[in-house]
Motif scaffolding. Structure first.
Motif, mmCIF file in Angstrom:
data_model
loop_
_atom_site.group_PDB
_atom_site.id
_atom_site.type_symbol
_atom_site.label_atom_id
_atom_site.label_comp_id
_atom_site.label_asym_id
_atom_site.label_seq_id
_atom_site.Cartn_x
_atom_site.Cartn_y
_atom_site.Cartn_z
ATOM 1 N N ARG A 53 -107.902 29.276 -12.045
ATOM 2 C CA ARG A 53 -107.433 30.662 -12.186
ATOM 3 C C ARG A 53 -107.903 31.271 -13.504
ATOM 4 O O ARG A 53 -108.308 32.438 -13.566
ATOM 5 C CB ARG A 53 -105.905 30.715 -12.088
ATOM 6 C CG ARG A 53 -105.354 30.366 -10.713
ATOM 7 C CD ARG A 53 -103.889 30.753 -10.586
ATOM 8 N NE ARG A 53 -103.050 30.028 -11.535
ATOM 9 C CZ ARG A 53 -102.517 28.836 -11.296
ATOM 10 N NH1 ARG A 53 -102.759 28.233 -10.137
ATOM 11 N NH2 ARG A 53 -101.755 28.258 -12.192
ATOM 12 N N LEU A 54 -107.849 30.473 -14.553
ATOM 13 C CA LEU A 54 -108.239 30.981 -15.867
ATOM 14 C C LEU A 54 -109.738 31.261 -15.935
ATOM 15 O O LEU A 54 -110.160 32.288 -16.485
ATOM 16 C CB LEU A 54 -107.844 29.973 -16.949
ATOM 17 C CG LEU A 54 -106.335 29.801 -17.177
ATOM 18 C CD1 LEU A 54 -106.074 28.629 -18.116
ATOM 19 C CD2 LEU A 54 -105.729 31.081 -17.757
ATOM 20 N N ASN A 67 -114.961 23.164 -13.676
ATOM 21 C CA ASN A 67 -113.511 23.220 -13.837
ATOM 22 C C ASN A 67 -112.911 21.850 -14.124
ATOM 23 O O ASN A 67 -111.958 21.734 -14.900
ATOM 24 C CB ASN A 67 -112.870 23.814 -12.580
ATOM 25 C CG ASN A 67 -113.058 25.319 -12.490
ATOM 26 O OD1 ASN A 67 -113.163 25.997 -13.510
ATOM 27 N ND2 ASN A 67 -113.100 25.848 -11.273
ATOM 28 N N SER A 113 -110.775 20.928 -17.372
ATOM 29 C CA SER A 113 -109.442 20.356 -17.198
ATOM 30 C C SER A 113 -109.269 19.106 -18.049
ATOM 31 O O SER A 113 -108.239 18.912 -18.704
ATOM 32 C CB SER A 113 -109.198 20.034 -15.721
ATOM 33 O OG SER A 113 -107.962 19.374 -15.545
ATOM 34 N N ARG A 173 -103.453 29.320 -23.138
ATOM 35 C CA ARG A 173 -104.208 28.460 -22.223
ATOM 36 C C ARG A 173 -105.604 29.014 -21.967
ATOM 37 O O ARG A 173 -106.579 28.263 -21.899
ATOM 38 C CB ARG A 173 -103.441 28.290 -20.914
ATOM 39 C CG ARG A 173 -102.225 27.378 -21.050
ATOM 40 C CD ARG A 173 -101.414 27.318 -19.788
ATOM 41 N NE ARG A 173 -100.386 26.287 -19.894
ATOM 42 C CZ ARG A 173 -99.379 26.132 -19.037
ATOM 43 N NH1 ARG A 173 -99.260 26.965 -18.012
ATOM 44 N NH2 ARG A 173 -98.493 25.159 -19.209
ATOM 45 N N LYS A 198 -106.258 21.255 -12.965
ATOM 46 C CA LYS A 198 -107.476 21.887 -12.478
ATOM 47 C C LYS A 198 -107.186 23.209 -11.780
ATOM 48 O O LYS A 198 -107.971 24.166 -11.889
ATOM 49 C CB LYS A 198 -108.208 20.939 -11.520
ATOM 50 C CG LYS A 198 -109.583 21.464 -11.098
ATOM 51 C CD LYS A 198 -110.316 20.470 -10.214
ATOM 52 C CE LYS A 198 -111.673 21.042 -9.775
ATOM 53 N NZ LYS A 198 -112.388 20.100 -8.884
ATOM 54 N N SER A 199 -106.046 23.299 -11.073
ATOM 55 C CA SER A 199 -105.694 24.547 -10.400
ATOM 56 C C SER A 199 -105.473 25.673 -11.412
ATOM 57 O O SER A 199 -105.863 26.828 -11.174
ATOM 58 C CB SER A 199 -104.437 24.354 -9.551
ATOM 59 O OG SER A 199 -103.348 23.901 -10.349
ATOM 60 N N THR A 200 -104.858 25.342 -12.544
ATOM 61 C CA THR A 200 -104.654 26.333 -13.606
ATOM 62 C C THR A 200 -105.987 26.748 -14.203
ATOM 63 O O THR A 200 -106.242 27.933 -14.443
ATOM 64 C CB THR A 200 -103.746 25.756 -14.706
ATOM 65 O OG1 THR A 200 -102.480 25.422 -14.146
ATOM 66 C CG2 THR A 200 -103.553 26.754 -15.840
ATOM 67 N N LEU A 239 -105.238 20.725 -19.089
ATOM 68 C CA LEU A 239 -104.608 21.634 -18.134
ATOM 69 C C LEU A 239 -104.923 21.194 -16.706
ATOM 70 O O LEU A 239 -106.006 20.658 -16.438
ATOM 71 C CB LEU A 239 -105.133 23.060 -18.343
ATOM 72 C CG LEU A 239 -104.809 23.723 -19.682
ATOM 73 C CD1 LEU A 239 -105.586 25.029 -19.809
ATOM 74 C CD2 LEU A 239 -103.321 23.968 -19.820
ATOM 75 N N ASP A 265 -104.046 18.381 -24.153
ATOM 76 C CA ASP A 265 -103.716 19.777 -23.917
ATOM 77 C C ASP A 265 -103.472 20.485 -25.238
ATOM 78 O O ASP A 265 -102.608 20.104 -26.017
ATOM 79 C CB ASP A 265 -102.455 19.819 -23.046
ATOM 80 C CG ASP A 265 -102.124 21.221 -22.576
ATOM 81 O OD1 ASP A 265 -102.653 22.163 -23.181
ATOM 82 O OD2 ASP A 265 -101.333 21.347 -21.635
ATOM 83 N N THR A 268 -97.921 31.938 -23.520
ATOM 84 C CA THR A 268 -98.503 30.654 -23.130
ATOM 85 C C THR A 268 -99.771 30.821 -22.297
ATOM 86 O O THR A 268 -100.743 30.085 -22.478
ATOM 87 C CB THR A 268 -97.474 29.822 -22.342
ATOM 88 O OG1 THR A 268 -96.312 29.629 -23.156
ATOM 89 C CG2 THR A 268 -98.044 28.467 -21.964
ATOM 90 N N THR A 269 -99.785 31.795 -21.398
ATOM 91 C CA THR A 269 -100.968 32.009 -20.553
ATOM 92 C C THR A 269 -102.174 32.379 -21.407
ATOM 93 O O THR A 269 -103.289 31.885 -21.181
ATOM 94 C CB THR A 269 -100.705 33.102 -19.513
ATOM 95 O OG1 THR A 269 -99.599 32.720 -18.693
ATOM 96 C CG2 THR A 269 -101.932 33.304 -18.632
#
Length: 272
Positions: free
Chosen positions: A56-57, A40, A44, A23, A51-53, A49, A2, A19-20
């Motif tokens: 979204r990104l 994705n 990841s 990322r 996979k759900s994050t 990070l 990460d 932080t967002t």
């Protein structure tokens, strides 16, 4: 790994640190020129990070034009907004056009891969490469990250640091991997000795057994830290004799020519 977890602790505890945003940028940095798109799950794995994050990104980055997601495909590619941003950045770096013609000429003359490396947290990242004409392989690609300790480019970077800059980099290395900070002192001394005696630094297949390289640091007006110009090849192509008597002196002259063309003073080593 990460990118967020590898960042220095002082950045992460600073209330100004977004932080967002970090990322989202780590998602863009996950892409390499050789990729045929990334899903994705792959993003990841490269960023560390969840996979759900990542989902979204990537959705947000696609909506903004920084990623594209062709129909009937689950794989993302860098989008037109990244291209536009890269073109603006390249146009704003005054030395790059001059450096490019000099680097390509030397790559062709020596049969070696030319590159510019810039610091990326605890490593150096290849920001630009020049392949010799007719070469079947580029060996290393833009975006590839190499260690500071043990590489020719890393030695060139350390050689140009002043006392306060070195203290900061040593701290960054130590936080990234325990013990790396203490190794930096010995590497700094070796690099400075080479640089002062030769005007360049080199390594013989140190950080990887397939690459031998020679480097010279360069300070531009646009960057707060030195960057590094390097040339490398397979050990059988770029021997130590060639480095000392041909490629190293050529690179030293190239950097001096670049400095003169840009009206810059010679890159100095602070030994205080």
């Amino acid at each position: 790994m990460d990118d967020i977890s590898s960042m220095s602790e002082d950045k992460l505890v600073d209330r100004r640190f977004a932080t967002t945003l970090a990322r989202g940028l780590s998602v863009l940095r996950a892409f390499r020129p050789s990729d045929e798109g990334l899903g994705n799950q792959e993003i990841s794995e490269r960023t560390g990070l969840p996979k759900s994050t990542v989902s979204r990104l990537t959705f947000t980055l696609q909506a903004l034009g920084y990623l594209t997601h062709p129909k009937r495909s689950e794989r993302y590619r860098l989008g037109p907004a990244v291209l536009a941003l890269g073109n603006v950045a390249q146009a704003s770096i005054s030395f790059l056009d001059t450096a490019s013609s000099l680097m390509q000429k030397m790559a062709d003359e020596t049969g070696t891969l030319g590159l510019i490396a810039v610091r990326d947290e605890e490593k150096l990242m290849l920001a630009h490469t020049w392949r010799p004409h007719g070469a079947a392989s580029i060996w290393l690609e833009v975006g590839h990250r190499i260690p500071i300790i043990g590489s020719s480019s890393g030695a060139g970077f350390l050689a140009a640091l002043n006392e306060s800059e070195f203290a900061h980099i040593s701290s960054v290395l130590e936080k990234a991997q325990k013990g790396e900070g203490s190794k930096a002192g010995a590497e700094l001394q070796r690099a400075r000795n080479q640089y002062l005696s030769c005007g360049f630094v080199y390594s013989i297949a140190n950080w990887t057994p397939t690459v031998t390289a020679v480097s010279v640091p360069f300070r531009s007006r646009e960057f707060g830290e030195p960057i590094v110009l390097s040339f490398g090849a397979l050990p059988e192509t770029l021997t130590e004799d060639r480095i000392i008597n041909e490629v190293g002196p050529k690179l030293k002259s190239l950097v001096r020519e670049l400095e003169q063309a840009m009206g810059l003073p010679p890159t100095m080593v602070d030994l205080v």
